[in-house]
Write a protein that holds these residues in place. Structure first.
Motif, PDB file in Angstrom:
ATOM      1  N   ARG A 181      37.563  25.520  49.683  1.00 41.70           N
ATOM      2  CA  ARG A 181      37.719  26.284  48.475  1.00 41.70           C
ATOM      3  C   ARG A 181      36.028  26.533  47.874  1.00 41.70           C
ATOM      4  NH1 ARG A 181      41.918  22.704  47.269  1.00 41.70           N
ATOM      5  NH2 ARG A 181      40.580  21.226  46.374  1.00 41.70           N
ATOM      6  N   ALA A 182      35.081  25.657  48.123  1.00 44.59           N
ATOM      7  CA  ALA A 182      33.562  25.747  47.893  1.00 44.59           C
ATOM      8  C   ALA A 182      33.092  26.971  48.834  1.00 44.59           C
ATOM      9  CB  ALA A 182      32.905  24.525  48.113  1.00 44.59           C
ATOM     10  N   LYS A 220      32.264  34.478  48.452  1.00 39.62           N
ATOM     11  CA  LYS A 220      32.498  35.603  47.525  1.00 39.62           C
ATOM     12  C   LYS A 220      31.286  36.136  46.990  1.00 39.62           C
ATOM     13  CE  LYS A 220      37.377  34.754  46.500  1.00 39.62           C
ATOM     14  NZ  LYS A 220      38.391  34.233  45.379  1.00 39.62           N
ATOM     15  N   ALA A 221      30.326  34.949  46.194  1.00 39.59           N
ATOM     16  CA  ALA A 221      29.222  34.991  45.698  1.00 39.59           C
ATOM     17  C   ALA A 221      28.199  36.031  46.539  1.00 39.59           C
ATOM     18  CB  ALA A 221      28.684  33.982  45.382  1.00 39.59           C
ATOM     19  N   THR A 247      34.726  29.304  50.233  1.00 37.51           N
ATOM     20  CA  THR A 247      35.084  30.802  49.906  1.00 37.51           C
ATOM     21  C   THR A 247      34.597  31.155  48.595  1.00 37.51           C
ATOM     22  OG1 THR A 247      37.662  30.089  50.833  1.00 37.51           O
ATOM     23  CG2 THR A 247      37.501  31.831  49.068  1.00 37.51           C
ATOM     24  N   ALA A 248      34.501  30.305  47.566  1.00 39.20           N
ATOM     25  CA  ALA A 248      33.564  30.717  46.654  1.00 39.20           C
ATOM     26  C   ALA A 248      32.178  31.140  46.437  1.00 39.20           C
ATOM     27  CB  ALA A 248      33.584  29.640  45.488  1.00 39.20           C
ATOM     28  N   LEU A 249      31.579  30.568  47.527  1.00 38.89           N
ATOM     29  CA  LEU A 249      30.290  30.873  47.954  1.00 38.89           C
ATOM     30  C   LEU A 249      30.147  32.095  48.647  1.00 38.89           C
ATOM     31  CD1 LEU A 249      28.578  27.458  48.866  1.00 38.89           C
ATOM     32  CD2 LEU A 249      27.965  28.934  47.121  1.00 38.89           C
TER      33      LEU A 249
END
Length: 97
Positions: free
Chosen positions: A38-39, A45-46, A41-43
């Motif tokens: 999850r982390a 996206k950023a 994927t968030a990175l």
């Protein structure tokens, strides 16, 4: 003692950026894998948003490859994607074996 699910927190900035682990990582390793995914994927996206903004302000794929530290020879988005993929595979191979 209170047991918590695995959590990741990013703190700091620039050269002082750190990733902190919280909770119990040994209790449920697959839950820890999910938290990391999850982390990640968030990175990703950023990073995608930052690359899009860099392109919008005139950066080239060569510039982006250099900024990512993955290639000095990029001419296209595929060059950068392939180089970044190779870099990630190298890290995963190191830790997953």
């Amino acid at each position: 003692m209170l047991t918590r699910t695995p959590q990741l927190r990013i703190s700091g900035h620039g050269a002082g950026l750190r990733l902190k682990h919280r909770g119990s990582w040994q209790r449920d390793p697959l839950q820890a894998v999910q938290e990391c995914c999850r982390a990640s994927t968030a990175l990703d996206k950023a990073l995608g948003e930052a690359v899009r903004e860099a392109l919008a302000t005139g950066a080239s794929w060569h510039d982006i490859g250099l900024a990512l530290g993955v290639t000095e020879n990029a001419q296209t988005d595929q060059d950068v994607i392939n180089a970044l993929g190779q870099a990630k595979r190298a890290v995963w191979s190191r830790y997953w074996k």
